[in-house]
Design a protein around this motif. Structure first.
Motif, PDB file in Angstrom:
ATOM      1  N   ARG A 168       0.824  -1.209   0.000  1.00 15.10           N
ATOM      2  CA  ARG A 168       0.000   0.000   0.000  1.00 15.10           C
ATOM      3  C   ARG A 168       0.861   1.263   0.000  1.00 15.10           C
ATOM      4  O   ARG A 168       2.049   1.242   0.299  1.00 15.10           O
ATOM      5  N   GLU A 169       0.201   2.371  -0.293  1.00 17.25           N
ATOM      6  CA  GLU A 169       0.746   3.722  -0.165  1.00 17.25           C
ATOM      7  C   GLU A 169       2.167   3.847  -0.707  1.00 17.25           C
ATOM      8  O   GLU A 169       2.404   3.605  -1.874  1.00 17.25           O
ATOM      9  N   ASP A 173       3.765   2.890  -4.315  1.00 16.12           N
ATOM     10  CA  ASP A 173       4.359   3.921  -5.177  1.00 16.12           C
ATOM     11  C   ASP A 173       5.783   3.556  -5.572  1.00 16.12           C
ATOM     12  O   ASP A 173       6.189   3.767  -6.726  1.00 16.12           O
ATOM     13  N   LYS A 204      -3.961   3.856  -1.034  1.00 13.45           N
ATOM     14  CA  LYS A 204      -3.645   3.464  -2.403  1.00 13.45           C
ATOM     15  C   LYS A 204      -3.054   2.064  -2.464  1.00 13.45           C
ATOM     16  O   LYS A 204      -2.243   1.719  -1.617  1.00 13.45           O
ATOM     17  N   PRO A 205      -3.429   1.227  -3.445  1.00 12.28           N
ATOM     18  CA  PRO A 205      -4.306   1.475  -4.589  1.00 12.28           C
ATOM     19  C   PRO A 205      -5.729   0.980  -4.413  1.00 12.28           C
ATOM     20  O   PRO A 205      -6.499   0.972  -5.374  1.00 12.28           O
ATOM     21  N   LYS A 208      -9.586   5.161  -2.403  1.00 14.34           N
ATOM     22  CA  LYS A 208      -9.395   6.482  -2.978  1.00 14.34           C
ATOM     23  C   LYS A 208     -10.362   7.439  -2.305  1.00 14.34           C
ATOM     24  O   LYS A 208     -11.578   7.259  -2.394  1.00 14.34           O
ATOM     25  N   THR A 221      -6.210   1.046 -13.149  1.00 15.00           N
ATOM     26  CA  THR A 221      -5.063   1.720 -12.531  1.00 15.00           C
ATOM     27  C   THR A 221      -3.766   1.013 -12.888  1.00 15.00           C
ATOM     28  O   THR A 221      -2.778   1.643 -13.275  1.00 15.00           O
TER      29      THR A 221
END
Length: 363
Positions: A168-169, A173, A204-205, A208, A221
């Protein structure tokens, strides 16, 4: 260049697929979120090749970030914060200081532009902020990511990440940023098993602005990030019998098929419940507080990754009417639905189900 996400279902053999399809004569890097995942990967590699191939590295994602993405570039990182003489001493799993405490500013919190956001005063890196640190370091238009990716492309022929839905997050990224620069990367995961771990369940993801991201939006996505989305390779369970797959698909609205010869039925228990509860050969899966049960039990979410001969699932009030023809998951949180999906798909034999109201009568 190959960038692929394989979307799987429970019991389809995510780890098996990764381990049995690598080229043992090439340099492979296999990453996973938990130590339990890593244990299963090592075991499966030994099953496939008799040993862990010499050129294959298996490591948790946090260890990978620390050892491969931070330590080799530590002089550049410290220079970025103008702390060239700062001495680091390792890593800590202690949580970083939060920005607020009881809705008031926390005086110990450090902004992401300060080294104290990522490293304690005693020189320990916060494990939770490792990915954020790597993403933050830039020199003009040149990010640390590109330097790292160039090195990874030289050292490894392919990078594979198991249980991708657990990230996550900032971790997510970082993975997607690296993927843009890495030559060959494969991610394997089950969308419907996200948000079931004890940690890393928000953002994320899969969320939202506080709203759950649908399966279709998640696929879009991933596709927009440049990945090929594979929905066919691992869409049939090698674990669950046909009747269990049909039940899960009908009640939870999850596309779920089988690819095995296992036999088992969905058995609703309203009588003789004690007989099943007292049978230690049948693991009982409860929503939470399994440690308080006086029979063999696990929490729904803690059973993730497990396979049992037979399973008994004790429902919550949300699913009291699951056997009704008009049952719908509408109004039930996606996290709870995913946790039940995990519980229902642990068996390779019979699936016994007890309503909460019936369980309370004999509890």
């Amino acid at each position: 260049m190959a960038k692929r996400v394989i979307l799987a279902v429970a019991g389809a053999g995510k780890t098996y697929h990764i381990c049995h399809n690598i080229d043992k004569d090439k340099k492979n890097l296999i990453l996973a979120y938990t130590h339990e995942n890593i244990k299963n990967i090592r075991k499966e590699l030994i099953n496939a090749f008799g040993c862990i191939p010499e050129l294959t590295t298996v490591i948790t994602f946090d260890a990978f970030v620390y050892r491969y993405l931070i330590l080799p570039y530590e002089p550049s990182i410290l220079r970025f914060f103008q702390k060239d003489n700062f001495k680091t001493k390792g890593i800590t799993v202690k949580e970083p200081e939060s920005q607020t405490i009881d809705n008031r500013p926390n005086p110990k919190y450090r902004r992401k532009s300060k080294i104290g956001h990522y490293i304690t005063q005693s020189g320990l890196y916060y494990c939770a902020n490792l990915s954020e640190l790597v993403m933050y370091i830039k020199n003009g238009r040149n990010s640390l990511i590109k330097r790292i990716a160039n090195s990874l492309n030289k050292f490894y022929n392919e990078i594979l990440i198991d249980e991708f839905q657990d990230f996550r997050e900032h971790d997510f990224d970082l993975i997607t940023a690296l993927a843009k620069e890495i030559d060959n990367i494969t991610l394997v995961g089950d969308y419907n098993q996200h948000s079931v771990s004890a940690k890393n369940n928000s953002g994320k993801p899969f969320k939202k602005r506080g709203t759950d991201v649908s399966y279709e939006d998640f696929k879009n996505t991933i596709s927009d990030l440049g990945f090929e989305v594979d929905e066919t390779t691992l869409q049939a369970s090698r674990r669950c019998p046909e009747n269990i797959c049909k039940f899960v698909q009908e009640k939870l609205n999850i596309v779920f098929s089988h690819n095995n010869d296992n036999n088992g039925d969905v058995i609703f228990l309203s009588e003789n419940i004690e007989t099943i509860l007292e049978d230690n050969n049948i693991v009982k899966l409860v929503y939470n507080d399994a440690r308080k049960c006086n029979f063999r039990a696990l929490n729904w979410s803690y059973s993730k990754g497990d396979t049992f001969d037979n399973v008994c699932v004790i429902l919550t009030n949300n699913f009291e009417k699951i056997f009704n023809d008009d049952f719908s998951c509408r109004g039930i949180s996606q996290q709870t639905i995913n946790q039940l999906y995990v519980a229902l798909t642990r068996t390779k034999g019979n699936l016994y189900i007890i309503k909460n109201s019936d369980y309370k009568k004999i509890k």
